[in-house]
Design a protein around this motif. Structure first.
Motif, PDB file in Angstrom:
ATOM      1  N   ASN A   1      46.376  47.539  38.197  1.00 55.16           N
ATOM      2  CA  ASN A   1      44.979  47.799  37.863  1.00 55.16           C
ATOM      3  C   ASN A   1      44.803  49.196  37.273  1.00 55.16           C
ATOM      4  N   VAL A   2      43.732  49.361  36.531  1.00 55.60           N
ATOM      5  CA  VAL A   2      43.386  50.656  35.958  1.00 55.60           C
ATOM      6  C   VAL A   2      43.138  51.661  37.083  1.00 55.60           C
ATOM      7  N   PRO A   3      43.639  52.903  36.951  1.00 55.51           N
ATOM      8  CA  PRO A   3      43.361  53.921  37.972  1.00 55.51           C
ATOM      9  C   PRO A   3      41.870  54.032  38.256  1.00 55.51           C
ATOM     10  N   GLY A   4      41.532  54.148  39.529  1.00 57.52           N
ATOM     11  CA  GLY A   4      40.135  54.169  39.932  1.00 57.52           C
ATOM     12  C   GLY A   4      39.671  52.852  40.509  1.00 57.52           C
ATOM     13  N   SER A   5      40.494  51.803  40.343  1.00 57.31           N
ATOM     14  CA  SER A   5      40.170  50.506  40.937  1.00 57.31           C
ATOM     15  C   SER A   5      40.366  50.571  42.446  1.00 57.31           C
ATOM     16  N   ARG A   6      39.738  49.654  43.179  1.00 55.90           N
ATOM     17  CA  ARG A   6      39.853  49.656  44.636  1.00 55.90           C
ATOM     18  C   ARG A   6      41.296  49.456  45.090  1.00 55.90           C
ATOM     19  N   ASN A   7      42.002  48.563  44.426  1.00 55.08           N
ATOM     20  CA  ASN A   7      43.401  48.309  44.736  1.00 55.08           C
ATOM     21  C   ASN A   7      44.277  48.683  43.540  1.00 55.08           C
ATOM     22  N   ALA A   8      45.489  49.126  43.832  1.00 51.14           N
ATOM     23  CA  ALA A   8      46.397  49.521  42.753  1.00 51.14           C
ATOM     24  C   ALA A   8      46.938  48.316  42.000  1.00 51.14           C
ATOM     25  N   LYS A   9      47.103  47.179  42.704  1.00 52.45           N
ATOM     26  CA  LYS A   9      47.750  46.014  42.101  1.00 52.45           C
ATOM     27  C   LYS A   9      46.875  44.772  42.248  1.00 52.45           C
ATOM     28  N   ARG A  10      47.049  43.845  41.307  1.00 53.93           N
ATOM     29  CA  ARG A  10      46.263  42.613  41.366  1.00 53.93           C
ATOM     30  C   ARG A  10      46.636  41.758  42.567  1.00 53.93           C
ATOM     31  N   TRP A  11      47.905  41.796  42.987  1.00 57.28           N
ATOM     32  CA  TRP A  11      48.268  40.981  44.147  1.00 57.28           C
ATOM     33  C   TRP A  11      47.496  41.422  45.387  1.00 57.28           C
ATOM     34  N   GLN A  12      47.113  42.709  45.443  1.00 57.05           N
ATOM     35  CA  GLN A  12      46.296  43.182  46.557  1.00 57.05           C
ATOM     36  C   GLN A  12      44.865  42.651  46.442  1.00 57.05           C
ATOM     37  N   ASP A  13      44.352  42.542  45.213  1.00 56.86           N
ATOM     38  CA  ASP A  13      43.048  41.901  45.004  1.00 56.86           C
ATOM     39  C   ASP A  13      43.087  40.454  45.493  1.00 56.86           C
ATOM     40  N   VAL A  14      44.179  39.772  45.149  1.00 56.58           N
ATOM     41  CA  VAL A  14      44.329  38.368  45.538  1.00 56.58           C
ATOM     42  C   VAL A  14      44.373  38.232  47.057  1.00 56.58           C
ATOM     43  N   GLU A  15      45.021  39.172  47.742  1.00 54.98           N
ATOM     44  CA  GLU A  15      45.060  39.127  49.206  1.00 54.98           C
ATOM     45  C   GLU A  15      43.651  39.167  49.789  1.00 54.98           C
ATOM     46  N   GLU A  16      42.779  39.996  49.225  1.00 51.91           N
ATOM     47  CA  GLU A  16      41.393  40.066  49.705  1.00 51.91           C
ATOM     48  C   GLU A  16      40.676  38.736  49.504  1.00 51.91           C
ATOM     49  N   ILE A  17      40.914  38.121  48.364  1.00 52.25           N
ATOM     50  CA  ILE A  17      40.260  36.844  48.065  1.00 52.25           C
ATOM     51  C   ILE A  17      40.779  35.745  48.991  1.00 52.25           C
ATOM     52  N   LEU A  18      42.072  35.751  49.257  1.00 47.49           N
ATOM     53  CA  LEU A  18      42.645  34.789  50.203  1.00 47.49           C
ATOM     54  C   LEU A  18      42.064  34.998  51.602  1.00 47.49           C
ATOM     55  N   ASP A  19      41.921  36.264  52.013  1.00 47.37           N
ATOM     56  CA  ASP A  19      41.360  36.566  53.330  1.00 47.37           C
ATOM     57  C   ASP A  19      39.919  36.080  53.457  1.00 47.37           C
ATOM     58  N   ALA A  20      39.234  35.953  52.310  1.00 49.36           N
ATOM     59  CA  ALA A  20      37.853  35.457  52.317  1.00 49.36           C
ATOM     60  C   ALA A  20      37.791  33.932  52.388  1.00 49.36           C
ATOM     61  N   GLY A  21      38.958  33.274  52.476  1.00 47.93           N
ATOM     62  CA  GLY A  21      38.982  31.823  52.622  1.00 47.93           C
ATOM     63  C   GLY A  21      39.006  31.055  51.315  1.00 47.93           C
ATOM     64  N   ILE A  22      39.320  31.732  50.209  1.00 48.66           N
ATOM     65  CA  ILE A  22      39.337  31.093  48.890  1.00 48.66           C
ATOM     66  C   ILE A  22      40.781  30.844  48.476  1.00 48.66           C
ATOM     67  N   ASP A  23      41.081  29.620  48.059  1.00 48.04           N
ATOM     68  CA  ASP A  23      42.413  29.311  47.533  1.00 48.04           C
ATOM     69  C   ASP A  23      42.594  29.987  46.177  1.00 48.04           C
ATOM     70  N   VAL A  24      43.809  30.446  45.906  1.00 46.34           N
ATOM     71  CA  VAL A  24      44.103  31.113  44.640  1.00 46.34           C
ATOM     72  C   VAL A  24      45.317  30.460  43.986  1.00 46.34           C
ATOM     73  N   ILE A  25      45.212  30.230  42.684  1.00 41.53           N
ATOM     74  CA  ILE A  25      46.351  29.800  41.885  1.00 41.53           C
ATOM     75  C   ILE A  25      46.656  30.938  40.924  1.00 41.53           C
ATOM     76  N   SER A  26      47.918  31.403  40.916  1.00 40.14           N
ATOM     77  CA  SER A  26      48.265  32.572  40.119  1.00 40.14           C
ATOM     78  C   SER A  26      49.584  32.336  39.388  1.00 40.14           C
ATOM     79  N   THR A  27      50.024  33.373  38.653  1.00 39.13           N
ATOM     80  CA  THR A  27      51.245  33.285  37.847  1.00 39.13           C
ATOM     81  C   THR A  27      52.038  34.580  37.962  1.00 39.13           C
ATOM     82  N   VAL A  28      53.351  34.479  37.769  1.00 45.92           N
ATOM     83  CA  VAL A  28      54.198  35.673  37.721  1.00 45.92           C
ATOM     84  C   VAL A  28      55.508  35.307  37.034  1.00 45.92           C
TER      85      VAL A  28
END
Length: 251
Positions: free
Chosen positions: A98-125
């Motif tokens: 993520n761009v500096p200044g974002s809440r999380n440094a990496k998108r996988w950390q964003d995804v962890e928050e969304i998963l913790d909120a009970g939302i299924d995520v489909i992603s790529t790598v």
């Protein structure tokens, strides 16, 4: 009542252009057709028309704008996705920084928050973005990988699906302009997308997925009290001296 943690599905590829984002969007459409509430949290089409077209007809959560050094960038809006409360969110490029200044440094950390909120995520790598293979991929391709994701994040996903394509097929896709802009095709085919590089990356991807399947088999045997050895794959012995080369040997 709080929702249970969401489930993570990852489409894994050996190289850019094998069709991970396309597969993710295609699954999103299939789930929509079955009546599931699906939104696009973030998709990177990279100028590929067919990929962009596949996002048509799907609800897209607007991105968040981040200003860094006087330039505006857009990133995944974690709060907006969580507030929308879909059943499934499609979020591309798990290893993205993520761009500096974002809440999380990496998108996988964003995804962890969304998963913790009970939302299924489909992603790529792509395989080259897994931390454990970072130095190996650089030796093969001579290209350093600055964006990485911890292997454990992908290993603990509920499902990892390999998106596979033979090197010659991927090179044809590149030559037809379906991956990069025309002015970048010749350089890509002569460098990163050489047959040898793509073959080695493909083998790494297949071996990594095989290792994850082996872990699942061990877990199944433990849960069912199966003590006998199932020779489903080869075994490797690594001799360590205690020297600095140990980490590389283990990987």
């Amino acid at each position: 009542m709080d929702r249970a943690r969401g489930r993570l599905r990852v489409y894994l590829g050996a190289a850019p252009g094998v069709g991970k984002t396309f597969a993710m969007l295609d699954e999103g459409h299939r789930r929509l057709a079955r009546g599931t509430d699906v939104v696009v949290g973030l998709v990177e089409a990279h100028g590929r028309p067919r990929t962009a077209e596949l996002a048509d007809g799907m609800e897209i959560v607007p991105r968040r704008t981040v200003v860094y050094r006087g330039t505006a960038f857009t990133e995944l809006d974690v709060d907006a996705v969580i507030a929308r409360e879909p059943r499934v969110a499609l979020i591309d490029e798990l290893a993205h920084t993520n761009v500096p200044g974002s809440r999380n440094a990496k998108r996988w950390q964003d995804v962890e928050e969304i998963l913790d909120a009970g939302i299924d995520v489909i992603s790529t790598v792509n395989i080259q973005h897994l931390e454990s293979l970072n130095d190996v991929v650089q030796q093969i391709t001579e290209v350093p990988q600055r964006e990485t994701v911890p292997d454990e994040v992908v290993r603990r996903a509920d499902a990892v699906q390999l998106v596979d394509m033979p090197p010659d097929g991927l090179r044809r896709r590149m030559a037809h302009g379906n991956i990069y802009a025309p002015e970048k095709v010749d350089a890509a085919l002569s460098n990163y997308f050489r047959v040898g590089n793509l073959t080695a990356l493909r083998e790494l991807a297949l071996l990594w997925v095989a290792g994850r399947v082996d872990d699942q088999l061990d877990q199944y045997r433990a849960e069912h009290g199966i003590e006998g050895t199932w020779e489903a794959r080869e075994r490797v012995v690594v001799a360590l001296t205690g020297g600095p080369e140990g980490d590389t040997l283990i990987r």
